[in-house]
Design a protein around this motif. Sequence first.
Motif, PDB file in Angstrom:
ATOM      1  N   LEU A 142       0.819  -1.494   0.202  1.00  0.00           N
ATOM      2  CA  LEU A 142      -0.117   0.052  -0.218  1.00  0.00           C
ATOM      3  C   LEU A 142       0.935   1.281   0.057  1.00  0.00           C
ATOM      4  O   LEU A 142       0.754   2.259  -0.630  1.00  0.00           O
ATOM      5  CB  LEU A 142      -0.732  -0.315   1.276  1.00  0.00           C
ATOM      6  N   ARG A 143       1.912   1.324   0.395  1.00  0.00           N
ATOM      7  CA  ARG A 143       2.815   2.078   0.618  1.00  0.00           C
ATOM      8  C   ARG A 143       3.560   2.766  -0.277  1.00  0.00           C
ATOM      9  O   ARG A 143       3.789   3.998  -0.759  1.00  0.00           O
ATOM     10  CB  ARG A 143       4.039   1.926   1.802  1.00  0.00           C
ATOM     11  N   LYS A 144       3.492   1.956  -1.199  1.00  0.00           N
ATOM     12  CA  LYS A 144       4.225   1.554  -3.117  1.00  0.00           C
ATOM     13  C   LYS A 144       2.942   2.817  -3.452  1.00  0.00           C
ATOM     14  O   LYS A 144       3.302   2.907  -5.022  1.00  0.00           O
ATOM     15  CB  LYS A 144       4.496   0.915  -3.232  1.00  0.00           C
ATOM     16  N   ILE A 145       2.000   2.655  -3.142  1.00  0.00           N
ATOM     17  CA  ILE A 145       1.116   3.037  -4.264  1.00  0.00           C
ATOM     18  C   ILE A 145       0.572   4.679  -4.483  1.00  0.00           C
ATOM     19  O   ILE A 145       0.262   5.700  -3.345  1.00  0.00           O
ATOM     20  CB  ILE A 145      -0.569   2.753  -4.109  1.00  0.00           C
ATOM     21  N   LYS A 146       1.907   5.377  -5.243  1.00  0.00           N
ATOM     22  CA  LYS A 146       1.494   6.462  -5.195  1.00  0.00           C
ATOM     23  C   LYS A 146       0.283   7.499  -5.390  1.00  0.00           C
ATOM     24  O   LYS A 146      -0.791   7.355  -6.414  1.00  0.00           O
ATOM     25  CB  LYS A 146       2.497   6.875  -6.689  1.00  0.00           C
ATOM     26  N   GLY A 147       0.452   8.149  -4.026  1.00  0.00           N
ATOM     27  CA  GLY A 147      -1.057   9.075  -4.392  1.00  0.00           C
ATOM     28  C   GLY A 147      -1.862   9.018  -3.295  1.00  0.00           C
ATOM     29  O   GLY A 147      -2.808   9.300  -2.839  1.00  0.00           O
ATOM     30  N   PHE A 148      -1.777   7.181  -2.675  1.00  0.00           N
ATOM     31  CA  PHE A 148      -2.392   6.946  -2.650  1.00  0.00           C
ATOM     32  C   PHE A 148      -2.144   6.899  -0.670  1.00  0.00           C
ATOM     33  O   PHE A 148      -0.860   6.481  -0.019  1.00  0.00           O
ATOM     34  CB  PHE A 148      -2.624   5.151  -2.353  1.00  0.00           C
ATOM     35  N   ASN A 149      -3.015   6.996  -0.357  1.00  0.00           N
ATOM     36  CA  ASN A 149      -3.605   7.259   1.403  1.00  0.00           C
ATOM     37  C   ASN A 149      -3.953   6.846   2.259  1.00  0.00           C
ATOM     38  O   ASN A 149      -5.495   5.732   1.781  1.00  0.00           O
ATOM     39  CB  ASN A 149      -2.785   8.892   1.741  1.00  0.00           C
ATOM     40  N   GLY A 150      -3.737   6.297   3.845  1.00  0.00           N
ATOM     41  CA  GLY A 150      -4.389   5.518   5.129  1.00  0.00           C
ATOM     42  C   GLY A 150      -4.388   5.763   6.255  1.00  0.00           C
ATOM     43  O   GLY A 150      -3.537   6.217   6.272  1.00  0.00           O
ATOM     44  N   TRP A 151      -5.686   6.226   6.701  1.00  0.00           N
ATOM     45  CA  TRP A 151      -5.525   6.136   8.123  1.00  0.00           C
ATOM     46  C   TRP A 151      -6.443   4.832   9.031  1.00  0.00           C
ATOM     47  O   TRP A 151      -6.901   4.736   8.244  1.00  0.00           O
ATOM     48  CB  TRP A 151      -5.854   7.134   8.870  1.00  0.00           C
ATOM     49  N   PHE A 152      -5.880   4.275   9.128  1.00  0.00           N
ATOM     50  CA  PHE A 152      -6.381   2.994   9.731  1.00  0.00           C
ATOM     51  C   PHE A 152      -5.840   2.593  11.269  1.00  0.00           C
ATOM     52  O   PHE A 152      -4.856   3.166  12.056  1.00  0.00           O
ATOM     53  CB  PHE A 152      -5.756   1.579   9.248  1.00  0.00           C
ATOM     54  N   ARG A 153      -6.651   1.525  11.634  1.00  0.00           N
ATOM     55  CA  ARG A 153      -6.261   0.942  13.180  1.00  0.00           C
ATOM     56  C   ARG A 153      -4.904  -0.206  13.488  1.00  0.00           C
ATOM     57  O   ARG A 153      -3.822   0.199  14.870  1.00  0.00           O
ATOM     58  CB  ARG A 153      -7.206   0.384  13.710  1.00  0.00           C
ATOM     59  N   GLY A 154      -4.087  -0.989  12.393  1.00  0.00           N
ATOM     60  CA  GLY A 154      -3.618  -1.433  12.934  1.00  0.00           C
ATOM     61  C   GLY A 154      -3.355  -2.128  11.543  1.00  0.00           C
ATOM     62  O   GLY A 154      -4.177  -2.513  10.635  1.00  0.00           O
ATOM     63  N   GLN A 155      -2.527  -3.181  11.680  1.00  0.00           N
ATOM     64  CA  GLN A 155      -2.093  -4.244  10.485  1.00  0.00           C
ATOM     65  C   GLN A 155      -1.554  -5.214  10.866  1.00  0.00           C
ATOM     66  O   GLN A 155      -1.184  -5.529  12.718  1.00  0.00           O
ATOM     67  CB  GLN A 155      -0.882  -3.687   8.829  1.00  0.00           C
ATOM     68  N   ASP A 156      -2.250  -6.389   9.951  1.00  0.00           N
ATOM     69  CA  ASP A 156      -2.127  -8.176  10.671  1.00  0.00           C
ATOM     70  C   ASP A 156      -1.592  -8.544   8.921  1.00  0.00           C
ATOM     71  O   ASP A 156      -3.161  -8.551   7.896  1.00  0.00           O
ATOM     72  CB  ASP A 156      -3.078  -8.734  11.082  1.00  0.00           C
ATOM     73  N   PRO A 157      -1.269  -9.467   9.090  1.00  0.00           N
ATOM     74  CA  PRO A 157      -0.906 -10.186   7.142  1.00  0.00           C
ATOM     75  C   PRO A 157      -2.101 -11.458   7.010  1.00  0.00           C
ATOM     76  O   PRO A 157      -2.321 -11.702   6.055  1.00  0.00           O
ATOM     77  CB  PRO A 157      -0.054 -11.294   7.577  1.00  0.00           C
TER      78      PRO A 157
END
Length: 312
Positions: free
Chosen positions: A184-199
Motif C-alpha cells: 500500500l505504501r508503494k501506491i503513488k498518491g494513495f494514503n490511509g488512516w487505519f487502526r493496525g495491520q495484520d497478514p
Amino acid sequence: MKNKIIRMLFFILTFSFVTMEAQNVASTPDYIRTLTFQWKGERLADGRPKVSDAILARLKNVAMEEAWGFLRSKGYNNQYEGDWQIIHPDDPMTGRVVTAQYMPLRADFKNVVQRQAAVEKRDTIGKDNSWPIQILQPGDVYVADGYDKLINMAIIGSNLGNAIYNNSKNGVIFYGGIRDLDGLRKIKGFNGWFRGQDPSSSSERMLTSINAPIRIGRAIVLPGDVVLANEFGTIFIPPYLVNELVLSSEVVALRDQFGFQRLREKKYTPGQIDIKWTDAMKKDFRNWVDAYPDNKLPMTRKELNDYLNAHK
C-alpha cells in the motif's frame, strides 16, 4: 362492518409485507438526501452532496484545531477521531465520504445481504469488500467501520488499494485492520488512516451496508460528509458547513499571521493579541489585510471582504 374488518385486515397484511422486504445494501439517493437535507447545492447521482473540488483543496490547509473548534461552536461535538496509524503522515487528505459498515461474520445474515446484493446487481462472485470500491468516484474517500478488529479482518490489501486509488484518486479511513502495508505504501498518491495491520485475510467479517450512518471511533459519520485527515487525526464535516468552516479558518490564519508580525515588531504585547482586540487593533488588521496581495490570499478578495463586513 364485515367489509370494514376485511379492508382493515388487508391493509395490515399489505403493510406487514412491505415492512418485511429486504433492506438495501446501499442507501437510496432519497435516503441520502434526507440525511443531508441542509445541503442546498449540487448533488452526485447517488444523492451525496457534491462539495466542490476547490473547497476540498482549500480544506487541506485548515488546522485540525480550527476545524474542531468551528464544529463545536455549531453544536457538533462528536466528529473527531485521533487514534490512528497513517501510511503517509505528511500528506493530508480531504474528500467526500463513502461509508461502509462491517460486522462479525454471521452466516444467515450474510446470506440475506448476498441475496439483496444480487438484486442490486453487485458482484456476488468476488468478496463483498469490493462493493464500496466499485462506486467510488474522483474526490471520494472510502470510510469504513471495521469494529476495531485486526486479525482475520483486513478490509484491503495492495490489490484493492490500487483499485481504490484508480477510482477515487484518494485513500481510505478504516476503523479496523489492513494487510500488505508495504504494498500500500508503494501506491503513488494513495494514503490511509487505519487502526493496525495484520497478514491475515478477511475470513471473519461481512459487509452489511454502504452509504449509511456509521461510527468511526468516537465520531459519527454520514455519507456525503467531507473529511479532513492529517497527521493530527480525522474530522468529519457536515457538507452544508464546509464552505463556512474553510473561510472562517482561513481568516483565523490571516489574523494569526498579522498578530505574529505585530509581536515581532513589538507594536502589541502578547496580552493585547490574546484578548479581545480594541477598535484600533481591528482597524490596523483591516488595513493590513487590504494591503495583502490578492494572489497570496487563500480566498477571493470578495469572500474575504464579505466575511469581515459580516463579522465586525
